[in-house]
Every structure is written in C-alpha cells, then in structure tokens.
Design a protein around this motif. Structure first.
Motif, mmCIF file in Angstrom:
data_model
loop_
_atom_site.group_PDB
_atom_site.id
_atom_site.type_symbol
_atom_site.label_atom_id
_atom_site.label_comp_id
_atom_site.label_asym_id
_atom_site.label_seq_id
_atom_site.Cartn_x
_atom_site.Cartn_y
_atom_site.Cartn_z
ATOM 1 N N SER A 64 0.850 -1.208 0.000
ATOM 2 C CA SER A 64 0.000 0.000 0.000
ATOM 3 C C SER A 64 0.885 1.257 0.000
ATOM 4 C CB SER A 64 -0.884 0.022 1.259
ATOM 5 O OG SER A 64 -0.079 0.290 2.398
ATOM 6 N N HIS A 65 0.300 2.344 -0.444
ATOM 7 C CA HIS A 65 1.010 3.636 -0.516
ATOM 8 C C HIS A 65 1.484 4.075 0.865
ATOM 9 C CE1 HIS A 65 1.937 7.533 -2.374
ATOM 10 N NE2 HIS A 65 1.485 8.063 -1.259
ATOM 11 N N GLN A 139 11.732 9.526 -7.209
ATOM 12 C CA GLN A 139 10.598 10.389 -6.828
ATOM 13 C C GLN A 139 11.007 11.863 -6.786
ATOM 14 O OE1 GLN A 139 7.569 8.442 -3.981
ATOM 15 N NE2 GLN A 139 9.587 7.783 -3.270
ATOM 16 N N LYS A 166 11.048 4.531 -6.793
ATOM 17 C CA LYS A 166 9.777 3.825 -6.519
ATOM 18 C C LYS A 166 9.363 3.041 -7.765
ATOM 19 C CE LYS A 166 4.971 4.746 -4.973
ATOM 20 N NZ LYS A 166 4.198 4.252 -6.143
ATOM 21 N N VAL A 170 1.022 0.055 -9.259
ATOM 22 C CA VAL A 170 -0.097 0.711 -8.573
ATOM 23 C C VAL A 170 -0.270 0.052 -7.200
ATOM 24 C CG1 VAL A 170 -2.552 1.263 -8.670
ATOM 25 C CG2 VAL A 170 -1.211 1.204 -10.792
ATOM 26 N N GLU A 173 -4.410 2.082 -2.413
ATOM 27 C CA GLU A 173 -4.633 3.512 -2.117
ATOM 28 C C GLU A 173 -4.217 4.405 -3.272
ATOM 29 O OE1 GLU A 173 -3.312 2.674 2.509
ATOM 30 O OE2 GLU A 173 -2.221 4.137 1.310
ATOM 31 N N GLU A 174 -3.574 3.831 -4.325
ATOM 32 C CA GLU A 174 -3.177 4.674 -5.468
ATOM 33 C C GLU A 174 -4.163 4.470 -6.621
ATOM 34 O OE1 GLU A 174 1.681 4.786 -4.713
ATOM 35 O OE2 GLU A 174 0.836 3.486 -6.267
ATOM 36 N N ASP A 177 -3.559 4.447 -13.852
ATOM 37 C CA ASP A 177 -3.163 5.439 -14.858
ATOM 38 C C ASP A 177 -4.342 5.696 -15.814
ATOM 39 O OD1 ASP A 177 -0.515 6.527 -16.544
ATOM 40 O OD2 ASP A 177 -2.198 5.857 -17.786
#
Ligand code: APR
Length: 247
Positions: A64-65, A139, A166, A170, A173-174, A177
C-alpha cells in the motif's frame, strides 16, 4: 461423471473456444496472476498464494502507498523477495496470446500483472492496469531505473540525485493510470470476444472493466470459481496454459 467423461467434456470446451476464436476478429484478453503461475510466479489468493504466507504484516498492507511511505525498507524486503521474479519466462498462455495478436485475431491484452511476461512473449498491445516492475522512477528527479537495479540494490534504492526510487506499480490507495484505463475500456468495449483468465476478479476498479464488454462471446478460464462464472458463455475450470496449448 467419470474421469473419462470429464476429459471429454474438457476437450469439447477447448474445441468450442477454438471455434469462437476462429469466428471472431477483435478478441481481448483480460488476465491476472493466474496467467503467470505456470511460469513459476505465485498468485495472491490461491491457497499457496502470496496472501496466505506468513509476513509481519498482511501483504495487502505492505503493498500500500501508506506502508511504502512509512516502512520503505520493509516494503523493499518483501518486494525483492516476492514481487521480483526476473528469471520467469512466458508460458503457453502468454505465447498463444502473442500469436493470436500476430494473426490479427486479438487486439489487446489487459493485465493486472506487473511481470512483463506478455511483452516478453511478443504481445505489443498490453494495458498494464497495475503497472510494471520493469519501470522504476526517482521520486525527486524522475530518473528511470530498471528492475535489475532494484533487485541488486540494498535497503531503500536511491537515485544518483539522492531521491528514493519507486516502482511504477499501482499500490493499494493509489489510482490507476488514466491513459491505460482509457485504452483498456476502449479495447474491451469494441471487442467481439472477451477471454477472462487467471484472475479471481476480486480487485476493483480492474475487475469492473469487464462490464464494458457487450460483444458475442464471454469466456472465463480459471482454476477456482469467480463471482462472474454465471455470466460466461463458456466456462473452463483448469490451467490456462494447458487450455491455450489446445487451441
Ligand atoms: N490457470 C488458471 N487459473 C489459475 C492458474 C492457472 N495456472 N493459477 C491460478 N489461477 C487462478 C486462481 O484460481 C485464482 O482465482 O487465478 C486466480 C488468481 O487470483 P488472484 O491471486 O486474486 O490474482 P489476481 O486476480 O490477479 O489479483 C488481482 O490483486 O493484490 C492485487 O494487485 C494485485 O493485481 C493483483 C490483484
């Protein structure tokens, strides 16, 4: 039904699948982790899958993000061990789909997988709904790094500028695209046949994309039952690599 009877029924279904493919000219394949298990990459929800193995945190938490931000080193320990299978090779399912595209039968592969095996098998139109391990970006400055760099780095992989690298994957929580989503919806809504394979259809919004299909034949090939089995014109419960070897 006897074993012999089961075999005959399975052969009958594969024969029907082959007929459907011959009839159609804009087939789309929608797949998940079950397409790559015959290449040695574990799926998530089968009994021997990733989500049933012992970790300090549930894998859905690790992927998860929030976890990536707060426990980056632990994320990469799991990610290198479980998500980077760079020795894996395409299996009969990947190869057949690439062949169908070359024959002008298949217009697109829509996959939830991040292993790049469809492209390795020769597929050109692949919508990677959940990204790819083969694309990694700093990032801070956006510099690109490949999967080998991540595998061979220690701890948190850093860019030459000092930023954290990174994966283009996906995380929970993201969002997906928007360009990939648009392409996948477009392909599915224009398809005359949708083959769904190797996915539990448990994760949205990916699983919801199949609702854009309104064509002639809906085929579902999966080892275990899925919530959409009742919608399929043709339901084949078995190993997708084996099934595709037969068409
Ligand atoms: N042939 C056919 N089906 C198979 C095979 C195989 N060789 N191997 C496994 N399966 C089936 C399993 O029965 C299972 O129903 O594939 C399905 C895989 O389901 P999941 O493990 O849930 O994988 P997937 O559907 O791709 O998960 C979707 O969940 O955690 C997220 O981002 C992750 O993309 C993943 C998403």
């Amino acid at each position: 039904m006897t074993v012999k009877g089961n075999l005959a029924a399975a052969e009958e279904k594969v024969k029907l699948l082959k007929e459907y493919v011959e009839e159609c000219s804009s087939v789309v394949f929608f797949g998940g982790a079950g397409v790559s298990t015959e290449s040695g990459i574990p799926d998530f929800r089968s009994t021997d899958g990733l989500y049933h193995q012992e970790w300090n945190y549930p894998p859905e938490t690790i992927l998860s993000h929030t976890f990536f931000l707060n426990h980056t080193e632990e994320f990469y320990r799991f990610y290198r061990k479980k998500m980077l299978c760079l020795e894996a090779k395409p299996n009969a399912a990947h190869e057949k789909l690439a062949e169908l595209e070359k024959r002008g039968k298949l217009t697109a592969v829509v996959t939830q997988n991040i292993d790049g095996l469809h492209q390795m098998a020769g597929s050109r139109c692949v919508y990677e709904l959940h990204g790819s391990v083969h694309r990694n970006y700093c990032q801070r400055c956006g510099a690109f790094y490949d999967a080998r760099y991540i595998l061979e780095s220690e701890g948190v992989p850093r860019c030459s500028c000092g930023g954290v690298v990174k994966p283009d994957m996906v995380l929970y929580e993201e969002g997906l695209d928007s360009q990939v989503l648009r392409g996948a919806v477009n392909a599915i809504s224009r398809a005359d046949m949708l083959i769904i394979g190797g996915t539990s259809l448990a994760v949205y919004p990916a699983a919801g994309l199949i609702d854009y299909f309104s064509g002639k034949h809906l085929v579902l090939i999966n080892r275990d039952a899925t919530p959409r089995d009742g919608q399929a014109d043709l339901l084949i419960q078995g190993n997708i690599g084996e099934v595709f070897r037969g068409i």
